[in-house]
Design a protein around this motif. Structure first.
Motif, PDB file in Angstrom:
ATOM      1  N   LYS A 109       9.562  -4.979   8.310  1.00 42.33           N
ATOM      2  CA  LYS A 109      10.618  -5.542   9.157  1.00 42.33           C
ATOM      3  C   LYS A 109      10.760  -7.056   8.956  1.00 42.33           C
ATOM      4  O   LYS A 109      11.866  -7.591   9.043  1.00 42.33           O
ATOM      5  N   ILE A 110       9.658  -7.735   8.661  1.00 46.69           N
ATOM      6  CA  ILE A 110       9.749  -9.164   8.338  1.00 46.69           C
ATOM      7  C   ILE A 110      10.569  -9.339   7.056  1.00 46.69           C
ATOM      8  O   ILE A 110      11.431 -10.216   6.968  1.00 46.69           O
ATOM      9  N   GLU A 111      10.311  -8.474   6.072  1.00 52.66           N
ATOM     10  CA  GLU A 111      11.102  -8.492   4.828  1.00 52.66           C
ATOM     11  C   GLU A 111      12.575  -8.217   5.115  1.00 52.66           C
ATOM     12  O   GLU A 111      13.457  -8.867   4.545  1.00 52.66           O
ATOM     13  N   LEU A 112      12.840  -7.242   6.002  1.00 49.99           N
ATOM     14  CA  LEU A 112      14.231  -6.925   6.363  1.00 49.99           C
ATOM     15  C   LEU A 112      14.910  -8.116   7.031  1.00 49.99           C
ATOM     16  O   LEU A 112      16.075  -8.400   6.760  1.00 49.99           O
ATOM     17  N   ALA A 113      14.177  -8.803   7.918  1.00 49.02           N
ATOM     18  CA  ALA A 113      14.733  -9.983   8.588  1.00 49.02           C
ATOM     19  C   ALA A 113      15.094 -11.047   7.555  1.00 49.02           C
ATOM     20  O   ALA A 113      16.176 -11.645   7.616  1.00 49.02           O
ATOM     21  N   ALA A 114      14.199 -11.276   6.607  1.00 49.73           N
ATOM     22  CA  ALA A 114      14.464 -12.269   5.558  1.00 49.73           C
ATOM     23  C   ALA A 114      15.674 -11.862   4.720  1.00 49.73           C
ATOM     24  O   ALA A 114      16.524 -12.703   4.387  1.00 49.73           O
ATOM     25  N   ALA A 115      15.776 -10.578   4.391  1.00 45.38           N
ATOM     26  CA  ALA A 115      16.909 -10.094   3.595  1.00 45.38           C
ATOM     27  C   ALA A 115      18.219 -10.243   4.361  1.00 45.38           C
ATOM     28  O   ALA A 115      19.247 -10.646   3.796  1.00 45.38           O
ATOM     29  N   VAL A 161       5.114  -8.402  18.011  1.00 42.49           N
ATOM     30  CA  VAL A 161       3.720  -8.736  17.741  1.00 42.49           C
ATOM     31  C   VAL A 161       2.825  -7.756  18.494  1.00 42.49           C
ATOM     32  O   VAL A 161       3.027  -7.522  19.689  1.00 42.49           O
ATOM     33  N   PRO A 162       1.824  -7.176  17.832  1.00 33.99           N
ATOM     34  CA  PRO A 162       0.948  -6.210  18.488  1.00 33.99           C
ATOM     35  C   PRO A 162      -0.071  -6.880  19.415  1.00 33.99           C
ATOM     36  O   PRO A 162      -1.270  -6.918  19.141  1.00 33.99           O
ATOM     37  N   SER A 163       0.449  -7.439  20.508  1.00 32.55           N
ATOM     38  CA  SER A 163      -0.380  -8.118  21.502  1.00 32.55           C
ATOM     39  C   SER A 163       0.400  -8.223  22.814  1.00 32.55           C
ATOM     40  O   SER A 163       1.637  -8.186  22.801  1.00 32.55           O
ATOM     41  N   THR A 164      -0.336  -8.394  23.905  1.00 34.85           N
ATOM     42  CA  THR A 164       0.275  -8.666  25.205  1.00 34.85           C
ATOM     43  C   THR A 164      -0.125 -10.048  25.729  1.00 34.85           C
ATOM     44  O   THR A 164       0.206 -10.404  26.852  1.00 34.85           O
ATOM     45  N   ASP A 165      -0.816 -10.829  24.917  1.00 34.58           N
ATOM     46  CA  ASP A 165      -1.307 -12.152  25.288  1.00 34.58           C
ATOM     47  C   ASP A 165      -0.310 -13.208  24.809  1.00 34.58           C
ATOM     48  O   ASP A 165      -0.140 -13.415  23.600  1.00 34.58           O
ATOM     49  N   ASP A 185       2.108  -1.894   8.154  1.00 38.63           N
ATOM     50  CA  ASP A 185       3.092  -1.890   7.074  1.00 38.63           C
ATOM     51  C   ASP A 185       4.523  -1.863   7.589  1.00 38.63           C
ATOM     52  O   ASP A 185       5.422  -2.458   6.989  1.00 38.63           O
ATOM     53  N   GLN A 186       4.744  -1.186   8.704  1.00 35.85           N
ATOM     54  CA  GLN A 186       6.091  -1.106   9.272  1.00 35.85           C
ATOM     55  C   GLN A 186       6.562  -2.492   9.739  1.00 35.85           C
ATOM     56  O   GLN A 186       7.697  -2.891   9.484  1.00 35.85           O
ATOM     57  N   LEU A 187       5.695  -3.236  10.401  1.00 36.55           N
ATOM     58  CA  LEU A 187       6.050  -4.583  10.856  1.00 36.55           C
ATOM     59  C   LEU A 187       6.258  -5.520   9.668  1.00 36.55           C
ATOM     60  O   LEU A 187       7.208  -6.319   9.655  1.00 36.55           O
ATOM     61  N   LEU A 188       5.406  -5.433   8.663  1.00 40.04           N
ATOM     62  CA  LEU A 188       5.580  -6.264   7.470  1.00 40.04           C
ATOM     63  C   LEU A 188       6.920  -5.974   6.796  1.00 40.04           C
ATOM     64  O   LEU A 188       7.609  -6.893   6.344  1.00 40.04           O
ATOM     65  N   MET A 219       5.226 -15.345  11.550  1.00 41.21           N
ATOM     66  CA  MET A 219       6.276 -14.477  11.020  1.00 41.21           C
ATOM     67  C   MET A 219       7.526 -15.287  10.678  1.00 41.21           C
ATOM     68  O   MET A 219       8.164 -15.053   9.649  1.00 41.21           O
ATOM     69  N   GLY A 220       7.876 -16.242  11.539  1.00 41.74           N
ATOM     70  CA  GLY A 220       9.046 -17.086  11.280  1.00 41.74           C
ATOM     71  C   GLY A 220       8.882 -17.917  10.023  1.00 41.74           C
ATOM     72  O   GLY A 220       9.810 -18.043   9.222  1.00 41.74           O
ATOM     73  N   HIS A 221       7.703 -18.488   9.843  1.00 39.30           N
ATOM     74  CA  HIS A 221       7.447 -19.249   8.617  1.00 39.30           C
ATOM     75  C   HIS A 221       7.573 -18.352   7.385  1.00 39.30           C
ATOM     76  O   HIS A 221       8.118 -18.773   6.361  1.00 39.30           O
ATOM     77  N   ILE A 222       7.092 -17.129   7.502  1.00 33.84           N
ATOM     78  CA  ILE A 222       7.177 -16.218   6.357  1.00 33.84           C
ATOM     79  C   ILE A 222       8.635 -15.907   6.035  1.00 33.84           C
ATOM     80  O   ILE A 222       9.053 -15.992   4.879  1.00 33.84           O
ATOM     81  N   PHE A 223       9.445 -15.546   7.054  1.00 36.86           N
ATOM     82  CA  PHE A 223      10.831 -15.222   6.704  1.00 36.86           C
ATOM     83  C   PHE A 223      11.608 -16.458   6.259  1.00 36.86           C
ATOM     84  O   PHE A 223      12.473 -16.371   5.399  1.00 36.86           O
ATOM     85  N   CYS A 224      11.293 -17.639   6.789  1.00 38.61           N
ATOM     86  CA  CYS A 224      11.953 -18.863   6.303  1.00 38.61           C
ATOM     87  C   CYS A 224      11.605 -19.121   4.838  1.00 38.61           C
ATOM     88  O   CYS A 224      12.480 -19.493   4.042  1.00 38.61           O
ATOM     89  N   GLU A 225      10.355 -18.912   4.475  1.00 40.18           N
ATOM     90  CA  GLU A 225       9.951 -19.114   3.085  1.00 40.18           C
ATOM     91  C   GLU A 225      10.643 -18.118   2.157  1.00 40.18           C
ATOM     92  O   GLU A 225      11.129 -18.488   1.085  1.00 40.18           O
ATOM     93  N   ILE A 226      10.705 -16.858   2.569  1.00 37.81           N
ATOM     94  CA  ILE A 226      11.371 -15.850   1.741  1.00 37.81           C
ATOM     95  C   ILE A 226      12.850 -16.189   1.573  1.00 37.81           C
ATOM     96  O   ILE A 226      13.393 -16.111   0.462  1.00 37.81           O
TER      97      ILE A 226
END
Length: 192
Positions: free
Chosen positions: A25-31, A159-163, A20-23, A174-181
């Motif tokens: 932050k995506i909203e914050l980036a879009a805002a 992103v919660p990964s090291t790969d 939820d915290q990362l989601l 995530m970029g597509h999501i903030f661009c859409e918002i």
């Protein structure tokens, strides 16, 4: 191997979905990006290799169109002027290339999105430092720990990964999501 890689990609996206915290932050980036455009600013993107391709891709989503046929938004990937990039790398050093571009093009209130899977790419770090010195807003898109960019970002999308490939796939999501918002905020909902 194919099923394994697809499963790994889905697992990373499931971790994002449950964070939820990362989601938020995506909203914050879009805002933040929406507010920047409403105030007459622009968005710059920078990255290396695959992250440079992601930077250019996301800049095109904003400056061209995403879902809606609408006015273009001012967005640019810092590496697209290859004459500038190679001249600065030759005359100064590669680590200074994006910082010099941000110094020339960035204005107070603009946004710099720095993309680095490790969060430690020296040229991205220097660009983010330059953006801060110009009172620009900074968004970092990184892997799990955020690297050095963590301390330089107003908003950290880690992103919660090291790969590396899985991180890059999630960066585009995530970029597509903030661009859409952003597009919806500025121009209304798409018709589909």
């Amino acid at each position: 191997m194919i099923r394994k890689r697809i499963t790994e990609a889905l697992e990373v996206k499931q971790r994002i979905l449950k964070n939820d915290q990362l989601l938020a932050k995506i909203e914050l980036a879009a805002a933040l990006i929406t507010r920047t455009y409403r105030e007459g600013g622009k968005v710059l993107f920078c990255g290396n290799g695959g992250s440079a391709a992601d930077a250019q891709h996301l800049a095109a989503e904003l400056s061209g169109r995403f879902y809606l046929d609408r006015e273009p938004l001012d967005a640019e990937a810092c590496h697209v002027n290859t004459s500038f990039l190679t001249a600065v790398a030759n005359d100064y050093d590669f680590a200074s290339s994006y910082a010099r571009y941000v110094k020339a093009s960035g204005r107070k209130g603009d946004v710099l999105v720095g993309i680095s899977t490790s969060g430690n790419s020296e040229n991205i770090v220097k660009a983010m430092e330059t953006a801060q010195s110009k009172s620009m807003h900074t968004i970092a898109m990184t892997g799990e720990n955020g690297g050095k960019l963590k301390a330089l970002a107003n908003i950290l999308l880690n992103v919660p990964s090291t790969d590396t490939p899985r991180i890059q796939e999630a960066h585009i999501l995530m970029g597509h999501i903030f661009c859409e918002i952003v597009e919806n905020n500025l121009f209304g909902q798409p018709g589909n």
